[in-house]
Design an enzyme around this catalytic site. Structure first.
Site, short mmCIF file in Angstrom:
data_model
loop_
_atom_site.label_atom_id
_atom_site.label_comp_id
_atom_site.label_asym_id
_atom_site.label_seq_id
_atom_site.Cartn_x
_atom_site.Cartn_y
_atom_site.Cartn_z
N HIS A 1 1.00 -1.22 0.00
CA HIS A 1 0.07 -0.02 0.15
C HIS A 1 0.85 1.17 0.09
O HIS A 1 0.37 2.12 0.51
CB HIS A 1 -0.92 -0.05 1.11
N ASP B 1 2.70 1.99 -3.25
CA ASP B 1 2.73 2.32 -4.49
C ASP B 1 1.72 3.49 -4.69
O ASP B 1 2.26 4.55 -5.63
CB ASP B 1 2.82 1.24 -5.36
N SER C 1 -10.20 -17.60 -22.93
CA SER C 1 -9.47 -18.03 -21.88
C SER C 1 -9.79 -19.32 -21.18
O SER C 1 -10.66 -19.85 -21.22
CB SER C 1 -9.57 -17.04 -20.64
N LEU D 1 -1.41 -12.48 -5.64
CA LEU D 1 -0.12 -12.76 -6.21
C LEU D 1 -0.24 -12.27 -7.71
O LEU D 1 0.53 -12.62 -8.43
CB LEU D 1 0.11 -14.25 -6.30
N SER E 1 -2.65 -12.09 -10.28
CA SER E 1 -3.09 -12.69 -11.56
C SER E 1 -3.59 -11.84 -12.45
O SER E 1 -3.36 -11.96 -13.86
CB SER E 1 -4.22 -13.79 -11.01
N ASP F 1 1.98 -4.16 -9.40
CA ASP F 1 2.05 -5.33 -10.03
C ASP F 1 2.12 -5.13 -11.52
O ASP F 1 3.25 -6.01 -11.83
CB ASP F 1 0.48 -5.78 -9.94
N TYR G 1 -10.09 -1.87 -0.59
CA TYR G 1 -8.79 -1.16 -1.25
C TYR G 1 -9.09 0.51 -1.59
O TYR G 1 -8.16 1.40 -1.23
CB TYR G 1 -8.55 -1.80 -2.46
C1 GLA Z 1 -2.43 -4.79 -5.09
C2 GLA Z 1 -2.56 -3.42 -6.08
C3 GLA Z 1 -1.23 -2.91 -5.94
C4 GLA Z 1 -0.65 -2.33 -4.52
C5 GLA Z 1 -0.90 -3.50 -3.65
C6 GLA Z 1 -0.75 -3.27 -2.35
O1 GLA Z 1 -1.95 -5.79 -5.36
O2 GLA Z 1 -2.75 -3.96 -7.37
O3 GLA Z 1 -1.22 -1.59 -6.84
O4 GLA Z 1 -1.53 -1.53 -4.02
O5 GLA Z 1 -2.33 -4.30 -3.70
O6 GLA Z 1 0.68 -3.21 -1.97
#
Ligand code: GLA
Length: 370
Positions: free
Chosen positions: A20, A22, A53, A114, A116, A161, A213
């Protein structure tokens, strides 16, 4: 008629530390997993877009680039908004997609924290770049993948990510300053130290679209505004968060400020070749901060961390956004079995479903396979 065909790959990631941070312009330290998404792609004529898919056999998509440009996205299945968003963003940025057929197949568990979704978006992004926009930079692809998720899938994620999926290299952690985009590959040879990184998927999927989030993101922006800075990255000392009158915003800010400091300390230690056991207490401190200050942990995540530590893990923390998903644990090679058994037993004792686990090696980022 298909004109060019090939196969591309993009990995999921595990974030060692920097959670959290970024979307607060801060620091992150992920590595790519050997799990990912394979995208078999061919250029086609007439703006036709054909998506399949392996993970959603009942949900094929047949549309056109013109239809994507004119809206009406509600008819598309949720999974397809990531690849469709990437296609639309290529076009919106002036990289014409004459038509494309994409066959996707992934191995990253969905909802496990992770990445995806970044693996999916980035596998399509590298395929489209090679087919239609060879001059597009990695920075542009990262922005395209992030926009696909933010605008078309509706989740206000940051750049962690897609940066990890595109920029990680085998054997390394990626140290990324999300404000400047500056990166550094930091060697992470756990084998050499007799260590393993154990990932334990609690099997309780996190759903970022549920709004928690986005709420954290809004709280962080509010905390920064009240402290009079552009983002929480600009606050170097946790004591400054004490000036916030609202206790919730104070806790959110404290997490981000201390987490950035933990990333910097860990990067510094690993850069100089230190034994990774030295960073383990910072990993566990990161979990406490996510649990108590950022409030994104859950009973299965806490149970997994506690059981892993009791069974001899050097450090453990939830990884990814939280609210469910996975933990990581830094474990001596010869204790991996004990730690995974202890977590399984703790899950059983608490009435949780059995977790899944993996040992992760830092793997290569997105690339063309053939
Ligand atoms: C998810 C979001 C990322 C980041 C993380 C927490 O993976 O896609 O951008 O904020 O949560 O670090």
């Amino acid at each position: 008629m298909e004109t060019t065909a090939g196969r591309w790959w993009a990995p999921g990631r595990v974030n060692l530390i920097g959670e959290h941070t970024d979307y607060n312009d801060g620091y992150v330290l992920p590595m790519a997993l050997p799990l990912g998404v394979t995208c078999t792609a061919a250029a086609g004529p007439g703006g036709v877009v054909r998506l399949r898919s392996r993970q959603a056999p009942g949900d094929p998509v047949d549309t056109t680039t013109a239809a994507l440009a004119s809206g009406g996205w509600s008819e598309f299945p949720a999974w397809s908004r990531y690849p469709l968003g990437v296609i639309r963003e290529f076009e919106r940025r002036g990289h014409e997609v004459p038509g494309v057929h994409l066959d996707l197949d992934g191995t990253v568990p969905i909802g496990a924290g992770l990445s995806s979704s970044a693996a999916l978006s980035c596998s399509v992004a590298v395929a489209l770049r090679d087919l239609f926009a060879p001059a597009a930079t990695d920075t542009e692809l990262i922005d395209i993948a992030r926009t696909a998720e933010n605008v078309y899938a509706g989740v206000p994620t940051g750049t962690l990510d897609p940066s990890a999926s595109l920029l990680c290299t085998a054997g390394h952690l990626l140290f990324l300053d999300t404000r400047t985009g500056a990166t550094e590959q930091i060697p992470f040879d756990l084998d050499a130290f007799g260590l393993a990184l154990l990932i334990i998927d609690t099997g309780t999927p996190h759903r970022l679209v549920d709004g928690e989030y986005a709420a954290r993101r809004t709280e962080c922006a509010a905390a920064a505004a009240q402290l009079g800075v552009p983002t929480l990255r600009d606050v170097p000392f946790a004591a400054e968060a004490d000036h916030l009158p609202d206790p919730v915003l104070r806790r959110r800010a404290r997490h981000v400020i201390t987490e950035n400091a933990r990333v910097l300390r860990i990067a510094e230690q690993l850069r100089t070749g230190a034994d990774p056991r030295l960073i383990a207490p910072l990993l566990t401190a990161g979990h406490a901060s996510l649990r108590d200050d950022f409030e994104v942990s859950s009973p299965p995540l806490d149970t997994a961390v506690t059981a892993a530590l009791s069974a001899g893990a050097h450090g453990a923390r939830l990884t990814g956004a939280g609210f469910g998903g996975s933990i990581l644990a830094l474990v001596d090679h010869d204790r991996v079995v004990e730690v995974r058994t202890a977590v399984r037993e703790a899950f059983s004792a608490n009435g949780f479903n059995p977790p899944r686990d993996y040992t992760a090696t830092p793997s290569a980022g997105a690339r063309r396979l053939l």
